[in-house]
Design an enzyme around this catalytic site. Structure first.
Site, PDB file in Angstrom:
ATOM      1  N   ILE A 123      44.349  43.878  54.953  1.00 42.87           N
ATOM      2  CA  ILE A 123      45.385  44.760  55.483  1.00 42.87           C
ATOM      3  C   ILE A 123      44.456  45.975  55.760  1.00 42.87           C
ATOM      4  O   ILE A 123      43.643  46.639  55.083  1.00 42.87           O
ATOM      5  CB  ILE A 123      46.220  44.921  54.036  1.00 42.87           C
ATOM      6  N   GLY A 124      44.873  46.306  57.121  1.00 45.65           N
ATOM      7  CA  GLY A 124      44.273  47.416  57.774  1.00 45.65           C
ATOM      8  C   GLY A 124      44.934  48.531  57.379  1.00 45.65           C
ATOM      9  O   GLY A 124      45.799  48.980  58.342  1.00 45.65           O
ATOM     10  N   SER A 126      44.200  51.959  54.926  1.00 51.12           N
ATOM     11  CA  SER A 126      43.193  53.376  54.697  1.00 51.12           C
ATOM     12  C   SER A 126      42.285  53.506  55.854  1.00 51.12           C
ATOM     13  O   SER A 126      41.757  52.440  56.231  1.00 51.12           O
ATOM     14  CB  SER A 126      42.471  53.048  53.491  1.00 51.12           C
ATOM     15  N   SER A 158      39.731  45.067  52.062  1.00 49.60           N
ATOM     16  CA  SER A 158      39.347  43.867  51.376  1.00 49.60           C
ATOM     17  C   SER A 158      39.281  42.799  52.190  1.00 49.60           C
ATOM     18  O   SER A 158      40.297  42.513  52.790  1.00 49.60           O
ATOM     19  CB  SER A 158      40.212  43.733  49.835  1.00 49.60           C
ATOM     20  N   GLU A 241      52.876  45.537  46.390  1.00 42.81           N
ATOM     21  CA  GLU A 241      51.449  45.488  46.084  1.00 42.81           C
ATOM     22  C   GLU A 241      51.340  46.468  44.784  1.00 42.81           C
ATOM     23  O   GLU A 241      50.405  46.383  43.863  1.00 42.81           O
ATOM     24  CB  GLU A 241      50.734  46.304  46.994  1.00 42.81           C
ATOM     25  N   THR A 348      45.855  56.319  44.440  1.00 42.83           N
ATOM     26  CA  THR A 348      45.247  56.958  43.242  1.00 42.83           C
ATOM     27  C   THR A 348      46.696  57.437  42.257  1.00 42.83           C
ATOM     28  O   THR A 348      47.646  57.447  42.563  1.00 42.83           O
ATOM     29  CB  THR A 348      44.469  58.233  43.593  1.00 42.83           C
TER      30      THR A 348
END
Length: 368
Positions: A123-124, A126, A158, A241, A348
């Site tokens: 998954i592109g 960030s 990832s 997610e 975060t």
């Protein structure tokens, strides 16, 4: 209230435990196995069991099973440390996204590969200057006839070095507010112009990657949903997610091991075990509520913050309970050192609290 599982669900849980145990015996136990336990072979095992696309509609090859069944299977797999990473993103996010927003051609081409455990997706999202703030992304796709030409950089992606496809979040327009002009495009990872650089973390994992796109030409038919209006699509993805069982049980095996070695004669240790067990049950109910559709919109941010902070407290307990002996066992030492990532990946905890305050509770926005 009776929270007991039905006989059918207990049978499914028992079968999942057996498959998870066999997977660990064959491929090893992995901390945070949905992101560190990569095995294409085990992905095919999951496919053979019918555990990929369990909740997808039957018309797209899924089994149309209730969400609680996928949750039960996932809990057993990740708690045991079975290597589900090769199929995880496709099952959790990419498949449902294509079912909801993809074209007929995209569904026919990509969904069967996912269901068979044959394709791995990254998954592109960030970028170096746009971590949790996806409205600030700068990777750009410019229309050129029947193609998009993509230039930019992604980070913390990832499986960028292993994936067959990247589900890319990019900018196709600068018109309007920042969240406008965002699009989602499927990019085959063997397309010319893509450079992948794995990032080694502190315990030598290499699933995180930087991806550079330089003049990458992708067919315009790979656009998912509406051009320039995909921000809401991405937010739906993130809800899947952030509110899943993977955010609670990624180091469950570490806790059970540390609990078995802890000094149960010490009342402070018993108190900490009770606290962690209580938190685990609260977190589990939060995740079940997400899966059953009973949580308010946006509440997955609270679920993620609570569950991942619990996982960090598990690591702190394990470090204390195991003491120097943790250094003698590489897998437990790695599990403890890996814990800081739980409250960072996927957004975060501070960002999750902002989302909860602003979008769920209706509080004033954070000053910019």
């Amino acid at each position: 209230m009776d929270f007991a599982l039905s006989p059918e669900l207990l049978e499914l849980r028992d079968r999942a435990r057996i498959v998870a145990s066999e997977g660990v015996a064959k491929f090893g136990r992995h901390n945070d196995s949905w992101i560190n336990g990569y095995s294409k072979e085990f992905a095919r095992v999951m496919a053979d069991e019918g555990w990929i696309g369990m909740g997808w509609p039957k018309e797209y090859g899924g089994r149309a099973r209730p969400p609680i069944e996928r949750l039960i299977v996932a809990e057993e797999m990740i708690s045991a440390g079975a290597p589900v990473a090769a199929m995880w993103f496709a099952d959790r996010q990419m498949g449902p996204s294509l079912i909801a927003y993809g074209s007929k051609q995209q569904k026919a081409e990509f969904l069967p590969q996912m269901l068979a455990g044959e394709s791995t997706w990254c998954i592109g999202m960030s970028e170096p200057d746009a971590g949790s703030d996806l409205a600030s992304i700068g990777t750009r796709a410019v229309r050129d006839g029947d193609y998009f030409v993509i230039d930019g950089q992604k980070i913390w992606t990832s499986f960028g070095n292993l994936a067959d496809y990247c589900y890319l979040i990019c900018r196709t327009s600068d018109d309007g507010p920042p969240h406008r002009g965002v699009s989602e495009i499927i990019v085959a990872m063997d397309t010319p112009g893509i450079e992948v650089r794995p990032i080694t973390d502190m315990i030598a994992n290499r699933h995180f990657c930087e991806i550079y796109f330089t003049g990458v030409r992708v067919p315009a038919e790979n656009l998912v949903g509406a051009e320039g209006d995909a921000f809401k699509q991405t937010m739906v993805q993130l809800a899947h997610e952030r509110g899943g069982i993977d955010r609670l049980v990624s180091n469950r095996a570490l806790f059970l091991h540390a609990r078995s070695k802890a000094d149960h004669d010490d009342p402070r240790v018993r108190q900490e075990i009770a606290r962690l067990e209580s938190e685990y049950r609260v977190g589990r109910l939060l995740v079940y509520r997400e899966a059953l559709g009973q949580a308010p919109a946006g509440f997955s941010a609270a679920t993620k913050a609570f569950c991942t902070e619990h996982e960090q407290r598990v690591a702190q307990f394990a470090a204390t309970a195991l003491g120097p002996s943790a250094l003698l066992d590489n897998q437990w030492a790695k599990a403890i050192c890996y814990a800081p990532s739980y409250t960072i990946a996927g957004g975060t905890s501070n960002v999750m609290r902002n989302i909860l305050g602003e979008r769920v509770l209706g509080l004033s926005r954070e000053p910019r």
